[in-house]
Design a protein around this motif. Structure first.
Motif, PDB file in Angstrom:
ATOM      1  N   THR A  13      38.602 -11.354  -0.394  1.00  0.00           N
ATOM      2  CA  THR A  13      38.228 -11.632  -1.574  1.00  0.00           C
ATOM      3  C   THR A  13      38.865 -12.802  -2.174  1.00  0.00           C
ATOM      4  OG1 THR A  13      39.623 -10.267  -2.904  1.00  0.00           O
ATOM      5  CG2 THR A  13      37.331  -9.243  -2.301  1.00  0.00           C
ATOM      6  N   TYR A  47      46.312   0.965   8.138  1.00  0.00           N
ATOM      7  CA  TYR A  47      46.575  -0.657   7.968  1.00  0.00           C
ATOM      8  C   TYR A  47      47.749  -1.291   7.761  1.00  0.00           C
ATOM      9  CZ  TYR A  47      41.919   0.649   6.307  1.00  0.00           C
ATOM     10  OH  TYR A  47      40.438   1.132   6.253  1.00  0.00           O
ATOM     11  N   ALA A  82      34.339  -4.415   6.950  1.00  0.00           N
ATOM     12  CA  ALA A  82      35.348  -4.361   5.737  1.00  0.00           C
ATOM     13  C   ALA A  82      35.638  -5.428   4.804  1.00  0.00           C
ATOM     14  CB  ALA A  82      36.866  -3.750   6.394  1.00  0.00           C
ATOM     15  N   GLN A  83      36.137  -5.062   3.456  1.00  0.00           N
ATOM     16  CA  GLN A  83      36.411  -6.072   2.625  1.00  0.00           C
ATOM     17  C   GLN A  83      37.897  -5.995   2.172  1.00  0.00           C
ATOM     18  OE1 GLN A  83      34.027  -7.583  -0.586  1.00  0.00           O
ATOM     19  NE2 GLN A  83      35.590  -6.362  -1.861  1.00  0.00           N
ATOM     20  N   ASP A  85      40.676  -6.841  -0.531  1.00  0.00           N
ATOM     21  CA  ASP A  85      41.167  -7.170  -1.510  1.00  0.00           C
ATOM     22  C   ASP A  85      42.379  -7.235  -2.173  1.00  0.00           C
ATOM     23  OD1 ASP A  85      40.089  -8.251  -4.315  1.00  0.00           O
ATOM     24  OD2 ASP A  85      39.164  -6.230  -4.909  1.00  0.00           O
ATOM     25  N   ALA A  96      44.053  -3.654  -0.494  1.00  0.00           N
ATOM     26  CA  ALA A  96      43.276  -2.667  -0.634  1.00  0.00           C
ATOM     27  C   ALA A  96      41.869  -3.130   0.668  1.00  0.00           C
ATOM     28  CB  ALA A  96      42.550  -2.287  -2.007  1.00  0.00           C
ATOM     29  N   VAL A  97      41.589  -2.194   1.257  1.00  0.00           N
ATOM     30  CA  VAL A  97      40.652  -2.298   2.459  1.00  0.00           C
ATOM     31  C   VAL A  97      39.460  -1.402   2.035  1.00  0.00           C
ATOM     32  CG1 VAL A  97      40.037  -2.171   4.639  1.00  0.00           C
ATOM     33  CG2 VAL A  97      42.433  -3.024   4.381  1.00  0.00           C
ATOM     34  N   THR A  98      38.467  -1.962   1.743  1.00  0.00           N
ATOM     35  CA  THR A  98      36.961  -1.165   1.654  1.00  0.00           C
ATOM     36  C   THR A  98      36.427  -1.111   2.983  1.00  0.00           C
ATOM     37  OG1 THR A  98      36.879  -1.610  -0.658  1.00  0.00           O
ATOM     38  CG2 THR A  98      34.852  -0.771   0.614  1.00  0.00           C
ATOM     39  N   ASN A  99      36.478  -0.036   3.698  1.00  0.00           N
ATOM     40  CA  ASN A  99      36.217  -0.044   4.925  1.00  0.00           C
ATOM     41  C   ASN A  99      34.839   0.978   5.243  1.00  0.00           C
ATOM     42  OD1 ASN A  99      35.811   0.135   7.996  1.00  0.00           O
ATOM     43  ND2 ASN A  99      38.211   0.687   8.277  1.00  0.00           N
ATOM     44  N   PRO A 100      33.513   0.268   5.760  1.00  0.00           N
ATOM     45  CA  PRO A 100      32.404   1.262   5.832  1.00  0.00           C
ATOM     46  C   PRO A 100      32.658   2.053   7.010  1.00  0.00           C
ATOM     47  CG  PRO A 100      32.181  -1.019   6.471  1.00  0.00           C
ATOM     48  CD  PRO A 100      33.453  -0.959   5.861  1.00  0.00           C
ATOM     49  N   GLY A 109      45.073   5.183   0.084  1.00  0.00           N
ATOM     50  CA  GLY A 109      44.527   3.882   0.616  1.00  0.00           C
ATOM     51  C   GLY A 109      45.138   3.263   1.709  1.00  0.00           C
TER      52      GLY A 109
END
Length: 114
Positions: A13, A47, A82-83, A85, A96-100, A109
């Motif tokens: 991001t 992570y 993943a994203q 941020d 922070a990782v948003t991991n599908p 997290g």
């Protein structure tokens, strides 16, 4: 051979890019954030973030505002889509990782399971 992802298989991001640029500038290092996944943590995988000196041969690269996010080929299989941020709020400041791909994660997290 370095793979540049287009469209990125992992995303950085603008907020994360700005934070990496600020940290790299203070440490006089290139604005390259390395994301890797290691076994461990309370959910099975965790992570790891760190500034990288360069891009390795098996890295995949996503770039935002001149800042590069690099992920090795083994870790990419676990974070594809993943994203990354940067969150700065009353709870603290952190990447922070948003991991599908994550079936579950820990409360802080930093770790996940598949």
């Amino acid at each position: 051979m370095t793979t540049t992802l287009d469209p990125p298989t992992i995303a950085l991001t603008p907020a994360a890019a700005a934070r990496v640029a600020a940290i790299a500038s203070k440490q006089a290092k290139p604005a390259i954030l390395r994301l890797s996944v290691e076994g461990g943590g309370c959910s099975g995988f965790q992570y790891r973030f760190g500034l990288a000196e360069g891009v390795e041969a098996d890295d995949s690269v996503a770039e935002v505002d001149g800042v590069r996010l690099v992920v090795d080929s083994v870790s990419l299989d676990l974070v594809r889509g993943a994203q990354v941020d940067f969150i700065d709020n009353l709870g603290g400041a952190h990447f922070a990782v948003t991991n599908p791909n994550a079936a579950s994660g820990c409360g802080c997290g930093t770790s996940f399971s598949i």
